[in-house]
Design an enzyme around this catalytic site. Structure first.
Site, PDB file in Angstrom:
ATOM      1  N   SER A 108      37.854  44.373  48.368  1.00 15.38           N
ATOM      2  CA  SER A 108      39.105  44.636  49.473  1.00 15.38           C
ATOM      3  C   SER A 108      39.644  43.387  50.112  1.00 15.38           C
ATOM      4  O   SER A 108      41.053  43.380  50.274  1.00 15.38           O
ATOM      5  CB  SER A 108      38.093  45.384  50.593  1.00 15.38           C
ATOM      6  N   ASP A 156      37.140  37.460  41.620  1.00 17.41           N
ATOM      7  CA  ASP A 156      37.909  38.546  42.612  1.00 17.41           C
ATOM      8  C   ASP A 156      39.221  38.351  42.506  1.00 17.41           C
ATOM      9  O   ASP A 156      40.083  39.079  42.330  1.00 17.41           O
ATOM     10  CB  ASP A 156      37.322  38.704  43.800  1.00 17.41           C
ATOM     11  N   ALA A 187      40.379  40.437  48.921  1.00 18.50           N
ATOM     12  CA  ALA A 187      41.370  39.875  47.925  1.00 18.50           C
ATOM     13  C   ALA A 187      42.414  40.677  47.836  1.00 18.50           C
ATOM     14  O   ALA A 187      43.480  40.206  47.560  1.00 18.50           O
ATOM     15  CB  ALA A 187      40.446  39.328  46.567  1.00 18.50           C
ATOM     16  N   ALA A 188      42.222  41.835  47.735  1.00 18.97           N
ATOM     17  CA  ALA A 188      43.290  42.909  47.631  1.00 18.97           C
ATOM     18  C   ALA A 188      44.162  42.713  48.669  1.00 18.97           C
ATOM     19  O   ALA A 188      45.553  42.859  48.533  1.00 18.97           O
ATOM     20  CB  ALA A 188      42.953  44.337  47.313  1.00 18.97           C
ATOM     21  N   PRO A 245      37.313  50.411  50.237  1.00 22.65           N
ATOM     22  CA  PRO A 245      36.240  50.375  51.321  1.00 22.65           C
ATOM     23  C   PRO A 245      35.824  48.801  51.514  1.00 22.65           C
ATOM     24  O   PRO A 245      36.072  48.151  50.593  1.00 22.65           O
ATOM     25  CB  PRO A 245      34.802  51.096  50.558  1.00 22.65           C
ATOM     26  N   VAL A 246      35.756  48.310  52.808  1.00 21.09           N
ATOM     27  CA  VAL A 246      35.475  46.941  52.928  1.00 21.09           C
ATOM     28  C   VAL A 246      34.182  46.438  52.801  1.00 21.09           C
ATOM     29  O   VAL A 246      33.238  47.463  52.813  1.00 21.09           O
ATOM     30  CB  VAL A 246      35.796  46.974  54.708  1.00 21.09           C
ATOM     31  N   LEU A 295      34.399  46.150  45.982  1.00 24.42           N
ATOM     32  CA  LEU A 295      35.231  46.283  45.420  1.00 24.42           C
ATOM     33  C   LEU A 295      36.393  45.555  45.434  1.00 24.42           C
ATOM     34  O   LEU A 295      37.637  45.653  45.090  1.00 24.42           O
ATOM     35  CB  LEU A 295      35.772  47.630  45.626  1.00 24.42           C
TER      36      LEU A 295
END
Ligand code: PMV
Length: 317
Positions: free
Chosen positions: A110, A154, A112-113, A103-104, A108
């Site tokens: 998002s 992160d 950086a991933a 989820p943006v 969580l």
């Protein structure tokens, strides 16, 4: 250049220490290997000197055609530019497709991933390998667009994909789990911008340095306690400390009624501990649970208004 490549990167949770980490206290973050952002690169036969990026989850498409004249506030364009500069190369003719289960704007990781998966796929498809240290620097630079002055936690946990005990500007400490842990993660569905919460904590701090410093120091003690409890595999202690951490985050004004409601719901269903994770104000709640009662807790969290729930186990191998 190869014709096709695929790379991915995990989501993350901050187990404890968010916000205090900005003030030099330690924090612990854990990657979530089963919740990932994926980037796929296709190299057509023509040479158009054009990079097309299709970001499916946000329904956006970008083109990168000029190394000097591009939108530096676009995270993916900046990431591509930094990668090409590192390798002293021109823009290749490529299409990159990005999809993400994360989820943006929800704590969580998002952003950086997605950046990590994207740069990795550029490295693979162009056959210019990048090591994790260089990748981490690029992802950190891009994180500044989202977060202003991010602590770096992160990008670090996501790029190295390893649990980290993180202190700003110090070398990272990786660690192993004494016992596996299972988390239920519940999304409030409310997007929240981390930099705003970080700025509000700063205002609070400036207005009452003594009081806020003592909360921040207390969070630091909690994180050290969690670090010890992880080594000894004492999940009960970890849970208690997480819940204490949540109370201190409330005092820093970064929780919200929705997050508090999810924390209370998880605890009332028997979670070992629960707290918000990340910048707060919205985003996600994490609960440490026994494997026995996850179905019940997930069900109750959905009934209490969670938009999505995830169950993730870590430390099993
Ligand atoms: O990006 P988020 O929302 O998971 O939060 C990052 C953690 C903070 O401590 C709030 C900010 C930071 O830069 O460390």
């Amino acid at each position: 250049m190869t014709m096709f490549a695929e790379s991915s990167a995990p989501a993350k949770i901050i187990l404890c220490g968010e916000h205090a980490v900005v003030y030099g206290q330690p924090a612990i973050a854990i990657p979530l290997p089963t919740i990932r952002a994926i980037a796929r690169a296709f190299a057509p036969k023509s040479f158009g000197q054009k990079l097309r990026i299709l970001a499916h989850d946000v329904g956006e498409e970008f083109s990168f055609t000029d190394l000097k004249d591009f939108d530096r506030n676009n995270p993916l364009l900046l990431a591509a530019n930094l990668f090409f500069a590192l390798n002293k190369m021109d823009i290749p003719d490529l299409t990159v497709d990005i999809t993400s289960m994360i989820p943006v704007a929800s704590g969580l990781g998002s952003g950086a991933a997605v950046t990590t998966a994207f740069v990795r796929v550029l490295a693979k498809v162009t056959e210019r390998p990048i090591d994790d240290n260089d990748l981490n620097k690029i992802v950190y630079s891009v994180e500044k667009i989202h977060h202003g002055t991010p602590s770096g936690i992160d990008n670090t946990v996501i790029v190295y994909e390893h649990p980290v005990y993180f202190v700003r500007n110090q070398s990272i400490e990786k660690f192993a789990f004494g016992n596996p842990m299972t988390f239920v993660i519940a999304d409030t569905g409310i997007g929240a911008e981390t930099h705003l919460a970080v700025a509000d904590v700063r205002t609070l701090y400036d207005a009452n340095i003594q009081k806020i410093s003592s909360i921040i120091n207390e969070i630091g003690h909690i994180v050290k306690g969690v670090r010890q409890a992880i080594s000894s595999g004492d999940n009960k202690k970890i849970g208690q400390l997480m819940t204490q951490n949540h109370k201190l985050l409330q005092e820093l004004t970064v929780s919200s009624s929705e997050l508090d409601n999810l924390v209370e719901t998880a605890l009332s269903c028997g979670a070992i501990g629960a707290k918000l994770s990340g910048g707060g104000r919205g985003g996600n709640m994490i609960a440490l649970v026994d494997n026995l009662n996850t179905v019940h807790i997930k069900d109750k969290l959905l009934k209490a208004g969670a938009r999505k729930v995830f169950e993730v186990s870590v430390g099993n191998h």
